[in-house]
Enzyme design. Structure first.
Site, mmCIF file in Angstrom:
data_model
loop_
_atom_site.group_PDB
_atom_site.id
_atom_site.type_symbol
_atom_site.label_atom_id
_atom_site.label_comp_id
_atom_site.label_asym_id
_atom_site.label_seq_id
_atom_site.Cartn_x
_atom_site.Cartn_y
_atom_site.Cartn_z
ATOM 1 N N LYS A 127 0.831 -1.213 0.000
ATOM 2 C CA LYS A 127 0.000 0.000 0.000
ATOM 3 C C LYS A 127 0.864 1.262 0.000
ATOM 4 O O LYS A 127 0.595 2.200 -0.736
ATOM 5 C CB LYS A 127 -0.920 0.031 1.245
ATOM 6 C CG LYS A 127 -1.935 -1.103 1.304
ATOM 7 C CD LYS A 127 -2.931 -0.897 2.426
ATOM 8 C CE LYS A 127 -2.322 -0.941 3.815
ATOM 9 N NZ LYS A 127 -1.769 -2.251 4.207
ATOM 10 N N ARG A 149 -0.058 -8.495 13.778
ATOM 11 C CA ARG A 149 -0.597 -7.547 12.787
ATOM 12 C C ARG A 149 -1.464 -8.282 11.763
ATOM 13 O O ARG A 149 -2.501 -7.779 11.353
ATOM 14 C CB ARG A 149 0.536 -6.794 12.084
ATOM 15 C CG ARG A 149 1.243 -5.830 13.015
ATOM 16 C CD ARG A 149 2.467 -5.236 12.370
ATOM 17 N NE ARG A 149 2.159 -4.397 11.234
ATOM 18 C CZ ARG A 149 3.012 -4.146 10.257
ATOM 19 N NH1 ARG A 149 4.207 -4.681 10.250
ATOM 20 N NH2 ARG A 149 2.657 -3.346 9.277
ATOM 21 N N ARG A 194 11.470 -6.339 4.945
ATOM 22 C CA ARG A 194 11.356 -4.896 4.697
ATOM 23 C C ARG A 194 12.379 -4.093 5.508
ATOM 24 O O ARG A 194 12.557 -4.314 6.690
ATOM 25 C CB ARG A 194 9.943 -4.441 5.067
ATOM 26 C CG ARG A 194 9.713 -2.966 4.870
ATOM 27 C CD ARG A 194 8.299 -2.656 4.586
ATOM 28 N NE ARG A 194 7.411 -2.907 5.702
ATOM 29 C CZ ARG A 194 6.088 -2.703 5.638
ATOM 30 N NH1 ARG A 194 5.543 -2.256 4.528
ATOM 31 N NH2 ARG A 194 5.336 -2.944 6.676
ATOM 32 N N ARG A 252 -9.476 0.920 8.885
ATOM 33 C CA ARG A 252 -8.979 -0.412 9.256
ATOM 34 C C ARG A 252 -10.018 -1.190 10.051
ATOM 35 O O ARG A 252 -9.794 -2.349 10.365
ATOM 36 C CB ARG A 252 -7.744 -0.233 10.115
ATOM 37 C CG ARG A 252 -6.446 -0.384 9.305
ATOM 38 C CD ARG A 252 -5.515 -1.032 10.136
ATOM 39 N NE ARG A 252 -4.141 -1.237 10.088
ATOM 40 C CZ ARG A 252 -3.138 -0.563 9.621
ATOM 41 N NH1 ARG A 252 -3.318 0.517 8.974
ATOM 42 N NH2 ARG A 252 -1.918 -0.976 9.787
ATOM 43 N N ARG A 312 11.470 -1.616 10.792
ATOM 44 C CA ARG A 312 10.441 -0.986 11.617
ATOM 45 C C ARG A 312 10.167 -1.847 12.838
ATOM 46 O O ARG A 312 10.169 -3.058 12.758
ATOM 47 C CB ARG A 312 9.148 -0.840 10.809
ATOM 48 C CG ARG A 312 9.034 0.487 10.115
ATOM 49 C CD ARG A 312 7.920 0.531 9.146
ATOM 50 N NE ARG A 312 6.706 -0.128 9.613
ATOM 51 C CZ ARG A 312 5.578 -0.166 8.907
ATOM 52 N NH1 ARG A 312 5.528 0.401 7.731
ATOM 53 N NH2 ARG A 312 4.515 -0.784 9.362
HETATM 54 P P1 AMP Z 1 0.906 0.595 9.199
HETATM 55 O O1 AMP Z 1 2.172 1.321 8.946
HETATM 56 O O2 AMP Z 1 -0.231 1.110 8.369
HETATM 57 O O3 AMP Z 1 1.041 -0.904 9.130
HETATM 58 O O4 AMP Z 1 0.487 0.932 10.724
HETATM 59 C C1 AMP Z 1 1.341 0.636 11.799
HETATM 60 C C2 AMP Z 1 0.549 0.568 13.090
HETATM 61 O O5 AMP Z 1 -0.127 1.825 13.336
HETATM 62 C C3 AMP Z 1 -0.573 -0.465 13.110
HETATM 63 O O6 AMP Z 1 -0.110 -1.761 13.456
HETATM 64 C C4 AMP Z 1 -1.505 0.126 14.171
HETATM 65 O O7 AMP Z 1 -1.007 -0.084 15.472
HETATM 66 C C5 AMP Z 1 -1.408 1.613 13.892
HETATM 67 N N1 AMP Z 1 -2.434 2.067 12.892
HETATM 68 C C6 AMP Z 1 -2.216 2.529 11.627
HETATM 69 N N2 AMP Z 1 -3.373 2.855 11.019
HETATM 70 C C7 AMP Z 1 -4.358 2.575 11.909
HETATM 71 C C8 AMP Z 1 -5.781 2.666 11.875
HETATM 72 N N3 AMP Z 1 -6.429 3.094 10.771
HETATM 73 N N4 AMP Z 1 -6.462 2.288 12.987
HETATM 74 C C9 AMP Z 1 -5.840 1.845 14.086
HETATM 75 N N5 AMP Z 1 -4.505 1.711 14.192
HETATM 76 C C10 AMP Z 1 -3.752 2.080 13.113
#
Ligand code: AMP
Length: 237
Positions: free
Chosen positions: A22, A187, A143, A97, A176
């Protein structure tokens, strides 16, 4: 590819499990159509780094691979989408999400975007990126990110020329925190439980289109541009 700068693009929502690409695709769409990428994960990480109140509240959830509570994330997204650079459209990456976030977003778009002729009038397009589960694991464990320029590598598929070093600025690449193996399982489970219903929500509304995320990155981008172009042509006609 030629930059598209005139038309309203409207909201573009990217859906897919962690590791589906994404972030990479959102950056390409942003560059091509001249609209900003709004990544909730990036904004949250920035808040954690800066030690803001939001960051302090979000930190423990993120470190455990859990979702941050809806109220915190929705307020943050509303603030971001009200910025002037989102007027022609924006790409949501990592949001919504949960089904609750999707319902909240629909209400926001309807009230703040479609009732206001100053704003983009296209309906949102929701693009689901489908990826094989084993591919996802390799993508997530492999990654690496450059902390200086943000470029993303993968030690299995797109390694840097010198191991663990950014090709562009020579910085040491980082993994990360939430790409650690013990967090990845959490996740992916959170995705299955909470985010899959989001895809179903949009599917039922007839707004979800699918792209094959197992194809090479450029092919995935081509599919995305095709979907976005035909969607915005249909919306403006
Ligand atoms: P990502 O980089 O999009 O995988 O997001 C990393 C982390 O941020 C996720 O594992 C969640 O803990 C938090 N996060 C990101 N977007 C959301 C969302 N829309 N709702 C809730 N938590 C989020």
């Amino acid at each position: 590819m030629e930059k598209e700068i005139r038309r309203n693009v409207g909201p573009i929502i990217l859906l897919g499990p962690p590791g589906a690409g994404k972030g990479t695709q959102a950056k390409r769409i942003a560059e091509h159509y001249g609209v900003p990428q709004v990544s909730t994960g990036d904004i949250l990480r920035e808040n954690v780094q800066r030690g803001t109140e939001l960051g302090v509240q979000a930190k423990a959830f993120m470190a455990g691979g859990e979702l941050v509570p809806d109220t915190l994330v929705c307020d943050m997204v509303a603030d971001r989408l009200r910025q002037p650079d989102c007027e022609r459209g924006f790409i949501l990456d990592g949001f919504p999400r949960t089904a609750a976030q999707a319902g909240w977003l629909d209400a926001l778009l309807e009230h703040e975007f479609f009732d206001n002729t100053q704003r983009g009038r296209c309906l949102p397009i929701v693009i689901g990126i489908d990826v094989d589960y084993n591919q996802l694991l390799l993508r997530l464990t492999g990654r690496r990110t450059c902390p200086t320029c943000g470029r993303i590598y993968n030690v299995h598929f797109q390694p840097p020329r010198v191991p663990e070093t950014c090709d562009l600025d020579g910085s040491a690449l980082v993994t990360r925190n939430d790409d650690r193996e013990e967090v990845i399982g959490e996740r992916l489970t959170a995705y299955q439980l909470q985010t899959r219903p989001v895809a179903e929500y949009y599917e039922l509304k007839g707004r979800l289109v699918h792209v094959n995320g197992d194809l090479p990155v450029d092919k995935v981008t081509e599919q995305m541009f095709r979907e976005i172009d035909s969607h915005s042509a249909a919306s403006s006609s």
